[in-house]
Design a protein around this motif. Sequence first.
Motif, PDB file in Angstrom:
ATOM      1  N   ASN A 177       0.830  -1.212   0.000  1.00 44.52           N
ATOM      2  CA  ASN A 177       0.000   0.000   0.000  1.00 44.52           C
ATOM      3  C   ASN A 177       0.860   1.256   0.000  1.00 44.52           C
ATOM      4  O   ASN A 177       0.546   2.241  -0.682  1.00 44.52           O
ATOM      5  CB  ASN A 177      -0.920  -0.002   1.214  1.00 44.52           C
ATOM      6  N   ALA A 178       1.962   1.215   0.775  1.00 45.15           N
ATOM      7  CA  ALA A 178       2.839   2.385   0.821  1.00 45.15           C
ATOM      8  C   ALA A 178       3.486   2.628  -0.527  1.00 45.15           C
ATOM      9  O   ALA A 178       3.674   3.786  -0.947  1.00 45.15           O
ATOM     10  CB  ALA A 178       3.912   2.189   1.893  1.00 45.15           C
ATOM     11  N   ALA A 179       3.857   1.543  -1.236  1.00 48.92           N
ATOM     12  CA  ALA A 179       4.461   1.712  -2.552  1.00 48.92           C
ATOM     13  C   ALA A 179       3.515   2.453  -3.497  1.00 48.92           C
ATOM     14  O   ALA A 179       3.928   3.333  -4.260  1.00 48.92           O
ATOM     15  CB  ALA A 179       4.827   0.350  -3.128  1.00 48.92           C
ATOM     16  N   HIS A 180       2.241   2.105  -3.437  1.00 43.97           N
ATOM     17  CA  HIS A 180       1.268   2.768  -4.310  1.00 43.97           C
ATOM     18  C   HIS A 180       1.017   4.206  -3.861  1.00 43.97           C
ATOM     19  O   HIS A 180       1.032   5.137  -4.686  1.00 43.97           O
ATOM     20  CB  HIS A 180      -0.044   1.979  -4.311  1.00 43.97           C
ATOM     21  N   THR A 184       2.576   7.281  -6.428  1.00 48.50           N
ATOM     22  CA  THR A 184       1.597   8.010  -7.240  1.00 48.50           C
ATOM     23  C   THR A 184       1.719   9.527  -7.094  1.00 48.50           C
ATOM     24  O   THR A 184       1.782  10.243  -8.113  1.00 48.50           O
ATOM     25  CB  THR A 184       0.175   7.544  -6.891  1.00 48.50           C
ATOM     26  N   PRO A 185       1.760  10.100  -5.882  1.00 44.23           N
ATOM     27  CA  PRO A 185       1.917  11.564  -5.783  1.00 44.23           C
ATOM     28  C   PRO A 185       3.215  12.062  -6.404  1.00 44.23           C
ATOM     29  O   PRO A 185       3.246  13.142  -7.010  1.00 44.23           O
ATOM     30  CB  PRO A 185       1.891  11.815  -4.272  1.00 44.23           C
ATOM     31  N   ARG A 190       6.057  15.002 -10.660  1.00 42.22           N
ATOM     32  CA  ARG A 190       7.022  15.066 -11.740  1.00 42.22           C
ATOM     33  C   ARG A 190       6.351  15.477 -13.048  1.00 42.22           C
ATOM     34  O   ARG A 190       6.879  16.297 -13.823  1.00 42.22           O
ATOM     35  CB  ARG A 190       7.713  13.727 -11.910  1.00 42.22           C
ATOM     36  N   ALA A 191       5.166  14.913 -13.302  1.00 41.10           N
ATOM     37  CA  ALA A 191       4.454  15.295 -14.522  1.00 41.10           C
ATOM     38  C   ALA A 191       4.061  16.769 -14.487  1.00 41.10           C
ATOM     39  O   ALA A 191       4.155  17.472 -15.511  1.00 41.10           O
ATOM     40  CB  ALA A 191       3.211  14.412 -14.683  1.00 41.10           C
ATOM     41  N   ALA A 192       3.627  17.254 -13.335  1.00 43.48           N
ATOM     42  CA  ALA A 192       3.243  18.669 -13.225  1.00 43.48           C
ATOM     43  C   ALA A 192       4.441  19.576 -13.445  1.00 43.48           C
ATOM     44  O   ALA A 192       4.339  20.628 -14.097  1.00 43.48           O
ATOM     45  CB  ALA A 192       2.627  18.931 -11.852  1.00 43.48           C
ATOM     46  N   ILE A 193       5.591  19.176 -12.919  1.00 42.31           N
ATOM     47  CA  ILE A 193       6.794  20.002 -13.102  1.00 42.31           C
ATOM     48  C   ILE A 193       7.224  20.007 -14.558  1.00 42.31           C
ATOM     49  O   ILE A 193       7.570  21.055 -15.130  1.00 42.31           O
ATOM     50  CB  ILE A 193       7.932  19.484 -12.200  1.00 42.31           C
ATOM     51  N   GLN A 194       7.208  18.830 -15.195  1.00 43.56           N
ATOM     52  CA  GLN A 194       7.685  18.737 -16.574  1.00 43.56           C
ATOM     53  C   GLN A 194       6.723  19.385 -17.563  1.00 43.56           C
ATOM     54  O   GLN A 194       7.151  20.021 -18.533  1.00 43.56           O
ATOM     55  CB  GLN A 194       7.905  17.268 -16.940  1.00 43.56           C
ATOM     56  N   ILE A 195       5.420  19.206 -17.316  1.00 40.08           N
ATOM     57  CA  ILE A 195       4.436  19.740 -18.260  1.00 40.08           C
ATOM     58  C   ILE A 195       4.075  21.188 -17.927  1.00 40.08           C
ATOM     59  O   ILE A 195       4.015  22.057 -18.798  1.00 40.08           O
ATOM     60  CB  ILE A 195       3.163  18.864 -18.261  1.00 40.08           C
ATOM     61  N   GLU A 220      12.084   9.779  -5.331  1.00 40.23           N
ATOM     62  CA  GLU A 220      11.612   8.518  -5.900  1.00 40.23           C
ATOM     63  C   GLU A 220      12.626   7.402  -5.678  1.00 40.23           C
ATOM     64  O   GLU A 220      12.257   6.273  -5.325  1.00 40.23           O
ATOM     65  CB  GLU A 220      11.335   8.689  -7.392  1.00 40.23           C
ATOM     66  N   ARG A 221      13.922   7.702  -5.898  1.00 42.63           N
ATOM     67  CA  ARG A 221      14.950   6.691  -5.678  1.00 42.63           C
ATOM     68  C   ARG A 221      15.000   6.279  -4.207  1.00 42.63           C
ATOM     69  O   ARG A 221      15.188   5.095  -3.889  1.00 42.63           O
ATOM     70  CB  ARG A 221      16.315   7.210  -6.137  1.00 42.63           C
ATOM     71  N   LEU A 222      14.844   7.238  -3.309  1.00 38.74           N
ATOM     72  CA  LEU A 222      14.869   6.920  -1.885  1.00 38.74           C
ATOM     73  C   LEU A 222      13.703   6.018  -1.504  1.00 38.74           C
ATOM     74  O   LEU A 222      13.875   5.019  -0.789  1.00 38.74           O
ATOM     75  CB  LEU A 222      14.833   8.213  -1.066  1.00 38.74           C
ATOM     76  N   ILE A 223      12.511   6.347  -2.009  1.00 40.56           N
ATOM     77  CA  ILE A 223      11.342   5.532  -1.684  1.00 40.56           C
ATOM     78  C   ILE A 223      11.489   4.134  -2.265  1.00 40.56           C
ATOM     79  O   ILE A 223      11.197   3.118  -1.606  1.00 40.56           O
ATOM     80  CB  ILE A 223      10.061   6.220  -2.193  1.00 40.56           C
TER      81      ILE A 223
END
Length: 395
Positions: A177-180, A184-185, A190-195, A220-223
Amino acid sequence: MTRHTARKPFGTVRTRLTLLYTGLFLVTSTILLTVVNLLLTSAVESRVSSIAEDFPLFGEFPPGAPGAPELLVRPKVVDAVNTLPGAVLQYQWTVSAIVIAVLTVVSVVAGWWLAGRMLSPLRHITATAHRLSLSNLHERIALAGPRDELTDLADTFDAMLERLERSVDSQRRFIANAAHELRTPLAVQRAAIQIGLEDPLPGRLVPVREKLLTANRRTERLIDSLLLLAQAEHGLDGMEPVALDSLIRQTVEETAADGVVMGVVITVDTRPVVVAGDPVLLGRLLTNLLQNAVRYNRPGGTVHVGLTATGVLTVRNTGPEVPAERIAELFQPFRRLHSRTRTADGAGLGLSIVLSIARAHRADLTARPNPGGGLELTVRFPVRTGTEPGDHRAP
């Protein structure tokens, strides 16, 4: 880290019980025979004395005298009667010593057999405890037999395993559950920053965008590393044959393709080896070892990856000197040596993940500093047919 101390002489419970049984037998039998022989000595001497008193004229008549018994061998009979107690007692003590020696051997054999029968449930409990891991917590001892201390111990152990299994299942669900919930956020950010911050941008927003993307990727790498570490520490759900030599060559190619090599020369010397494990986790183990060897190296340095036919993986690199007394710190989460933190990549989890994956595969991980700088990391995998637990230890 599991330590196996040398077993002392007479260190097993079975040996101590056998010695106890034999010692008790020797003490009791020696006391018994000594008392019996002493009483027999007293009885024989008393009986001989009473015979002499009952026949006061025995041996007083010379041969041929009037009224003398017609026994010409009377003096020899007298000597035989007088020496009878000593002869009987000597024979009795000899027989007693022989009997004690024979029964001592019998008591050792019987005590060893009896102790083995009594301790066989403990051996069953110990074998089950050695066999259990986080991947087979569903197994139980289920000791059969009469209700006694050993069955109570086995039932207590089974109840503990049941509680541990529930706890592990709960933690695995939490990890999933934590992985999901965590990934997701971050993907949305990342998409909001890039777009949302696409070019053309004002000059002052360009570095802000890059910093946000860098922080997002590091998070992301840390998680991912934390989730992988938790997964490895909770054991393997399944194992399959993995060609470790092929996986090593694939990992080296991927590392070079990702541009991690940075001028470091990598040499590979492998032999065909098949181990039982999770190919994804083994690939991450190899990736972390190789990236660690490349990242903490010197310009123009070397990395040697070796794999023997017995399943011994060695990753050796050049680089800064590492004090031998501080090597253990490298395998602790979020702990890195001061000389090894000249980088913004990673969070100090690489070798911690390697150690957890090695333990999950019942492999032995060791490390030692190289003369002149760098490290040599060695992972000893059990070969495919070797399912016995190894000595899981960290350096």
